[in-house]
Design a protein around this motif. Structure first.
Motif, PDB file in Angstrom:
ATOM      1  N   GLU A 113       9.333  -2.191   1.788  1.00 39.43           N
ATOM      2  CA  GLU A 113       8.533  -3.093   0.954  1.00 39.43           C
ATOM      3  C   GLU A 113       7.145  -3.235   1.551  1.00 39.43           C
ATOM      4  O   GLU A 113       6.998  -3.561   2.738  1.00 39.43           O
ATOM      5  CB  GLU A 113       9.207  -4.463   0.866  1.00 39.43           C
ATOM      6  CG  GLU A 113      10.514  -4.430   0.150  1.00 39.43           C
ATOM      7  CD  GLU A 113      10.508  -5.262  -1.106  1.00 39.43           C
ATOM      8  OE1 GLU A 113       9.609  -6.098  -1.267  1.00 39.43           O
ATOM      9  OE2 GLU A 113      11.412  -5.061  -1.914  1.00 39.43           O
ATOM     10  N   LEU A 114       6.122  -2.983   0.739  1.00 35.50           N
ATOM     11  CA  LEU A 114       4.730  -3.093   1.155  1.00 35.50           C
ATOM     12  C   LEU A 114       4.003  -4.028   0.208  1.00 35.50           C
ATOM     13  O   LEU A 114       4.375  -4.165  -0.959  1.00 35.50           O
ATOM     14  CB  LEU A 114       4.056  -1.715   1.116  1.00 35.50           C
ATOM     15  CG  LEU A 114       4.703  -0.604   1.929  1.00 35.50           C
ATOM     16  CD1 LEU A 114       4.057   0.719   1.589  1.00 35.50           C
ATOM     17  CD2 LEU A 114       4.582  -0.900   3.403  1.00 35.50           C
ATOM     18  N   GLU A 115       2.966  -4.666   0.701  1.00 40.63           N
ATOM     19  CA  GLU A 115       2.145  -5.526  -0.145  1.00 40.63           C
ATOM     20  C   GLU A 115       0.778  -4.887  -0.289  1.00 40.63           C
ATOM     21  O   GLU A 115       0.195  -4.421   0.692  1.00 40.63           O
ATOM     22  CB  GLU A 115       2.013  -6.922   0.466  1.00 40.63           C
ATOM     23  CG  GLU A 115       1.347  -7.896  -0.463  1.00 40.63           C
ATOM     24  CD  GLU A 115       1.503  -9.331   0.001  1.00 40.63           C
ATOM     25  OE1 GLU A 115       0.521 -10.071  -0.119  1.00 40.63           O
ATOM     26  OE2 GLU A 115       2.593  -9.678   0.472  1.00 40.63           O
TER      27      GLU A 115
ATOM     28  N   VAL B 181      -2.763  -0.020  -0.222  1.00 42.94           N
ATOM     29  CA  VAL B 181      -1.907  -0.642   0.785  1.00 42.94           C
ATOM     30  C   VAL B 181      -2.559  -0.456   2.147  1.00 42.94           C
ATOM     31  O   VAL B 181      -3.011   0.648   2.464  1.00 42.94           O
ATOM     32  CB  VAL B 181      -0.507   0.018   0.774  1.00 42.94           C
ATOM     33  CG1 VAL B 181       0.382  -0.576   1.820  1.00 42.94           C
ATOM     34  CG2 VAL B 181       0.125  -0.095  -0.600  1.00 42.94           C
ATOM     35  N   PRO B 182      -2.637  -1.499   2.978  1.00 42.81           N
ATOM     36  CA  PRO B 182      -3.215  -1.329   4.318  1.00 42.81           C
ATOM     37  C   PRO B 182      -2.397  -0.350   5.149  1.00 42.81           C
ATOM     38  O   PRO B 182      -1.169  -0.377   5.125  1.00 42.81           O
ATOM     39  CB  PRO B 182      -3.180  -2.725   4.934  1.00 42.81           C
ATOM     40  CG  PRO B 182      -2.791  -3.650   3.859  1.00 42.81           C
ATOM     41  CD  PRO B 182      -2.264  -2.873   2.710  1.00 42.81           C
ATOM     42  N   ASP B 183      -3.079   0.514   5.894  1.00 48.43           N
ATOM     43  CA  ASP B 183      -2.427   1.505   6.745  1.00 48.43           C
ATOM     44  C   ASP B 183      -2.094   0.863   8.085  1.00 48.43           C
ATOM     45  O   ASP B 183      -2.973   0.338   8.768  1.00 48.43           O
ATOM     46  CB  ASP B 183      -3.353   2.705   6.939  1.00 48.43           C
ATOM     47  CG  ASP B 183      -2.677   3.872   7.619  1.00 48.43           C
ATOM     48  OD1 ASP B 183      -1.474   3.770   7.924  1.00 48.43           O
ATOM     49  OD2 ASP B 183      -3.357   4.885   7.833  1.00 48.43           O
ATOM     50  N   SER B 184      -0.811   0.908   8.476  1.00 49.76           N
ATOM     51  CA  SER B 184      -0.390   0.264   9.719  1.00 49.76           C
ATOM     52  C   SER B 184      -0.809   1.073  10.946  1.00 49.76           C
ATOM     53  O   SER B 184      -1.008   0.516  12.019  1.00 49.76           O
ATOM     54  CB  SER B 184       1.124   0.060   9.731  1.00 49.76           C
ATOM     55  OG  SER B 184       1.774   1.304   9.632  1.00 49.76           O
TER      56      SER B 184
ATOM     57  N   GLU C 176      -8.111   0.935   7.487  1.00 47.98           N
ATOM     58  CA  GLU C 176      -8.008   1.966   6.460  1.00 47.98           C
ATOM     59  C   GLU C 176      -6.884   1.622   5.494  1.00 47.98           C
ATOM     60  O   GLU C 176      -6.017   0.805   5.792  1.00 47.98           O
ATOM     61  CB  GLU C 176      -7.770   3.333   7.102  1.00 47.98           C
ATOM     62  CG  GLU C 176      -8.942   3.819   7.917  1.00 47.98           C
ATOM     63  CD  GLU C 176      -8.775   5.264   8.336  1.00 47.98           C
ATOM     64  OE1 GLU C 176      -7.992   5.988   7.704  1.00 47.98           O
ATOM     65  OE2 GLU C 176      -9.430   5.645   9.307  1.00 47.98           O
ATOM     66  N   HIS C 177      -6.923   2.258   4.319  1.00 54.35           N
ATOM     67  CA  HIS C 177      -5.942   1.977   3.274  1.00 54.35           C
ATOM     68  C   HIS C 177      -5.315   3.264   2.775  1.00 54.35           C
ATOM     69  O   HIS C 177      -5.917   4.338   2.841  1.00 54.35           O
ATOM     70  CB  HIS C 177      -6.604   1.255   2.097  1.00 54.35           C
ATOM     71  CG  HIS C 177      -7.212  -0.051   2.473  1.00 54.35           C
ATOM     72  ND1 HIS C 177      -6.461  -1.175   2.700  1.00 54.35           N
ATOM     73  CD2 HIS C 177      -8.493  -0.419   2.686  1.00 54.35           C
ATOM     74  CE1 HIS C 177      -7.258  -2.179   3.019  1.00 54.35           C
ATOM     75  NE2 HIS C 177      -8.503  -1.739   3.021  1.00 54.35           N
ATOM     76  N   LEU C 178      -4.098   3.137   2.254  1.00 55.21           N
ATOM     77  CA  LEU C 178      -3.395   4.248   1.602  1.00 55.21           C
ATOM     78  C   LEU C 178      -3.291   3.940   0.115  1.00 55.21           C
ATOM     79  O   LEU C 178      -3.206   2.777  -0.280  1.00 55.21           O
ATOM     80  CB  LEU C 178      -1.982   4.401   2.177  1.00 55.21           C
ATOM     81  CG  LEU C 178      -1.858   4.655   3.666  1.00 55.21           C
ATOM     82  CD1 LEU C 178      -0.395   4.594   4.074  1.00 55.21           C
ATOM     83  CD2 LEU C 178      -2.440   6.005   4.011  1.00 55.21           C
ATOM     84  N   LEU C 179      -3.301   4.967  -0.708  1.00 50.80           N
ATOM     85  CA  LEU C 179      -3.092   4.784  -2.139  1.00 50.80           C
ATOM     86  C   LEU C 179      -1.682   5.228  -2.485  1.00 50.80           C
ATOM     87  O   LEU C 179      -1.279   6.350  -2.169  1.00 50.80           O
ATOM     88  CB  LEU C 179      -4.095   5.597  -2.958  1.00 50.80           C
ATOM     89  CG  LEU C 179      -5.442   4.951  -3.205  1.00 50.80           C
ATOM     90  CD1 LEU C 179      -6.323   5.868  -4.033  1.00 50.80           C
ATOM     91  CD2 LEU C 179      -5.314   3.619  -3.885  1.00 50.80           C
ATOM     92  N   VAL C 180      -0.925   4.329  -3.116  1.00 45.67           N
ATOM     93  CA  VAL C 180       0.434   4.607  -3.550  1.00 45.67           C
ATOM     94  C   VAL C 180       0.433   4.620  -5.072  1.00 45.67           C
ATOM     95  O   VAL C 180      -0.068   3.692  -5.697  1.00 45.67           O
ATOM     96  CB  VAL C 180       1.418   3.531  -3.029  1.00 45.67           C
ATOM     97  CG1 VAL C 180       2.808   3.752  -3.565  1.00 45.67           C
ATOM     98  CG2 VAL C 180       1.412   3.494  -1.517  1.00 45.67           C
TER      99      VAL C 180
END
Length: 84
Positions: free
Chosen positions: A8-10, A26-29, A34-38
């Motif tokens: 689960e991601l926010e 979604v924030p990249d852990s 940086e962010h990821l696109l889902v």
């Protein structure tokens, strides 16, 4: 796939290309800042209950550990729409 296996991601709705698809940022852990696109679709309960999701909404996305760039939007957070 079992519900226990989901991640689960926010994130925030970034684009609405159409056809029932949404691009969720979604924030990249691993890389802070940086962010990821889902690419995500609405889950069945959201379709049945006609819950609207628009650009800028904060949502929870469930992704499979086997296919991280695709997911399902499980819920939209109440009153979390950002002002543009």
């Amino acid at each position: 796939m079992a519900r226990d296996d989901q991640i689960e991601l926010e994130g925030v709705i970034d684009q609405v290309p159409g056809g029932g698809f949404f691009k969720v940022r979604v924030p990249d852990s691993k890389n802070p800042g940086e962010h990821l696109l889902v690419t995500a679709v609405l889950c069945g309960k959201m379709k049945v209950n006609k819950i609207r999701v628009v650009l800028g909404d904060v949502v929870k996305v469930a992704v499979s550990p086997y296919d991280l760039p695709r997911g399902r939007i499980m819920r939209r957070d109440r009153g979390a729409q950002t002002a543009s």
